[in-house]
Design a protein around this motif. Structure first.
Motif, mmCIF file in Angstrom:
data_model
loop_
_atom_site.group_PDB
_atom_site.id
_atom_site.type_symbol
_atom_site.label_atom_id
_atom_site.label_comp_id
_atom_site.label_asym_id
_atom_site.label_seq_id
_atom_site.Cartn_x
_atom_site.Cartn_y
_atom_site.Cartn_z
ATOM 1 N N LEU A 289 0.871 -1.180 0.000
ATOM 2 C CA LEU A 289 0.000 0.000 0.000
ATOM 3 C C LEU A 289 0.904 1.225 0.000
ATOM 4 N N ALA A 290 0.831 1.979 -1.068
ATOM 5 C CA ALA A 290 1.743 3.119 -1.207
ATOM 6 C C ALA A 290 1.017 4.354 -1.708
ATOM 7 N N GLY B 2 -0.969 6.439 0.105
ATOM 8 C CA GLY B 2 -1.089 7.537 1.068
ATOM 9 C C GLY B 2 -2.521 7.948 1.341
ATOM 10 N N GLU C 283 -6.268 8.288 2.960
ATOM 11 C CA GLU C 283 -6.741 8.445 4.320
ATOM 12 C C GLU C 283 -7.355 7.135 4.779
ATOM 13 N N THR D 217 -3.847 9.940 8.045
ATOM 14 C CA THR D 217 -2.948 9.533 6.972
ATOM 15 C C THR D 217 -1.688 8.925 7.584
ATOM 16 N N TYR D 218 -1.027 8.090 6.794
ATOM 17 C CA TYR D 218 0.148 7.362 7.268
ATOM 18 C C TYR D 218 1.264 7.481 6.243
ATOM 19 N N THR D 219 2.471 7.762 6.729
ATOM 20 C CA THR D 219 3.546 8.135 5.808
ATOM 21 C C THR D 219 4.294 6.939 5.237
#
Lengths: 427, 149
Positions: free
Chosen positions: B90-91, B93, B95, B100-102
């Motif tokens: 999973l790339a 980005g 929500e 959100t996760y970096t």
């Protein structure tokens, strides 16, 4: 007759008000710490008070001599990316406003301007003689068009005394692998990402609309920097690198989970123009005190890297995420703190399944412009309890640092937005 | 009369279940897999080896960096999407439940069908999660569909 009576009345009134004024000053003597020091564990003689709870992801912070506080938020809240607070004489502060409709981390005040960064730009706002922003809606764009990935996207900033602005451009990669963070994925030869990220770029502080072509890649081979400061004693830039992750999960045949938790060191670098700290080709092993070739580039955890790469001035335990760096120049704290460095360690995640580490502010003593003596934990227990010292459980996570006019130390928290002020009260 | 009603009830609920399954995915409508102790044990082993470093031992993830595996539609919802996260990573980005996760999740397509089925069954039944298991056939079908593209 009336006049004669008036004189003693006036005199006594004068005496009363003079005494009262002095009483007030002695009572002032600086804000008093909260009874519980806001839950922090501090060295003897120090105390802490809660300046405010802003309920947002508070990153870096500026405190003016007039008691105005500017806090940069990681994410915009109610269309505000910078929160403004005003301090009362007791040290508590209220939110009085905000501006800057962009998230980010960097904020810095110098020579009549407030500088702040989004994750792609640096803006500046002219200040009046009370250090208040004159026109919050129309900042000058100093730098624009900087690269921003999903990770290491923040742009920390600091200024020197010669008209230059320094901006961290973190690299959106862990170790420049073909497949980022992938299992046994090799490094991309030469790592082309280095041309526009993984370093500190220098710009002019007052030239508008600069980007890569106007800037200078001041130092390279730095994966990501969040905490940085200009050391006034040495007139030099110091940065704290966030070291690489995933040694075990990418290279399980070379590193076990224990080694992966302890490697590599989080490093403090003193930078000069042209320095190369070696990312992604090497990492610093704080246990062997050696620069080691990264496994993505043929390393086996023993092979030493090219000696041309910069050595750190201090190496700290792995993965603790140094998010704030501040050289202390104040007069409130005891002599040993003068010109030493405070470092806010946000807290680790990549030590799992080993216990996490960080969630504290460290003091690094300096003497004659060089680190001197062992670092120590200065302010501990931001997490709440030792059991909660992990990223998803910690009550608070220390991030930004600032020095108040009286020499107190401010610390932000980007979990809940608590603003701490640490004071020394032992005479 | 009561018995007839019961049968009707069973038939309708069964029907709804069946239609939901066929709507959710075009892959073979395998019966919800019973998650056995052996599956949980193997899943836990895989989790420790490949997932724990980022998603943590308690599945709670890392704020702003690695998403939690608890109480999220990504884990409890559509199985196809979940299996694809393992296969493709999973790339994007995007929500996830408002945050959100970096960090990038790399593809884990090197895992065998059995390993993916077990680790996902484990995740769907750990950290307070309660959802049906995922079968080897389901993983196999989605992997086959991906490679055909």
């Amino acid at each position: 007759m009336k006049k004669i009576l008036l004189i003693p009345v006036l005199l006594s009134a004068l005496v009363f008000f003079t005494l009262y004024a002095f009483k007030d000053i002695s009572a002032l003597g600086g804000p008093k710490p909260d009874a519980d020091n806001v839950g922090l564990k501090l060295p003897e003689g120090f105390g802490a008070l809660k300046v405010a709870d802003i309920g947002a992801k508070a990153r870096h912070i500026v405190v003016t001599p007039q008691g105005t506080i500017y806090i940069k938020l990681a994410r915009v809240k109610d269309e505000k990316g910078i929160i403004v607070l005003k301090e009362n004489s007791d040290g508590r502060a209220q939110i009085t406003g905000g501006f800057g409709n962009y998230g980010g981390t960097g904020i810095y005040m110098k020579d009549g301007y407030l500088y702040a960064s989004s994750n792609k730009e640096v803006f500046r706002y002219k200040l009046n003689d009370k250090n208040e922003v004159i026109d919050p809606n129309n900042p000058e764009i100093i730098v624009k068009g900087l690269k921003m990935g999903r990770q290491h996207e923040t742009k920390s900033i600091v200024l020197d005394n010669d008209g230059n602005l320094y901006v961290n451009i973190g690299v959106p990669s862990n170790s420049c692998q073909v497949q980022d963070r992938g299992l046994r994925s090799p490094g991309i030869p030469g790592c082309p990402l280095l041309d526009s990220a993984a370093g500190i770029w220098q710009f002019k502080k007052d030239k508008l609309n600069q980007s890569y072509s106007e800037g200078v890649r001041y130092a390279t081979g730095l994966r990501n920097v969040v905490g940085l400061d200009w050391n006034q004693q040495n007139n030099q830039l110091y940065v704290m690198q966030h070291g690489r992750d995933n040694l075990n999960s990418s290279w399980p045949e070379i590193y076990d989970t224990k080694e992966s938790a302890e490697l590599p060191a989080e490093c403090l670098y003193a930078l000069k123009k042209g320095d190369n700290a070696g990312w992604p080709f090497m990492y610093y092993d704080g246990l062997q005190h050696k620069k080691i070739v990264a496994p993505e580039y043929g390393g086996d955890k023993k092979k030493e890297a090219d000696p041309k790469y910069l050595d750190p001035v201090v190496a700290y335990p792995a993965h603790m995420a140094p998010n704030g760096l501040l050289f202390y120049t104040g007069n409130m704290f005891p002599e040993k703190y003068k010109n030493g460095a405070f470092i806010a360690f946000h807290g680790s995640w990549n030590r799992a399944p080993e216990p996490q580490k960080g969630f504290f502010v460290v003091f690094q003593p300096f003497k004659n412009g060089k680190p001197s003596g062992d670092w120590e934990i200065f302010a501990d227990n931001f997490a709440g309890t030792p059991e909660k010292a992990s990223m998803n459980k910690a009550d608070h996570r220390p991030c930004g640092l600032a020095q108040g006019a009286d020499g107190s130390l401010y610390v932000t928290d980007d979990a809940k937005g608590t603003i701490y002020r640490i004071v020394y009260n032992k005479k | 009369m009561k018995r007839v009603l019961m049968i009707l009830l069973i038939l309708t609920t069964g029907g709804i279940k069946l239609s939901a399954q066929t709507k959710g995915k075009k892959a073979p409508a395998a019966k919800p897999k019973v998650v056995t102790g052996a599956v949980m044990a193997n899943g836990k082993k895989i989790y420790g080896q490949y997932c724990l470093a980022c998603h943590m031992a308690d599945g709670a993830g890392v704020p702003n960096m690695n998403p939690p595996l608890t109480k999220t539609s990504y884990v409890l919802g559509d199985k196809t999407r979940l299996i694809n996260v393992i296969l493709n990573g999973l790339a994007t980005g995007e929500e996830i439940d408002g945050e959100t996760y970096t960090n990038i999740m790399p593809p884990h397509n090197f895992l065998k069908d059995q390993e993916i089925a077990d680790v996902l069954s484990f995740v769907r039944n750990s950290f307070g999660n309660k959802a049906g298991g995922i079968s080897v056939a389901e993983v196999k079908a989605i992997r086959a569909k991906n490679t055909k593209k």
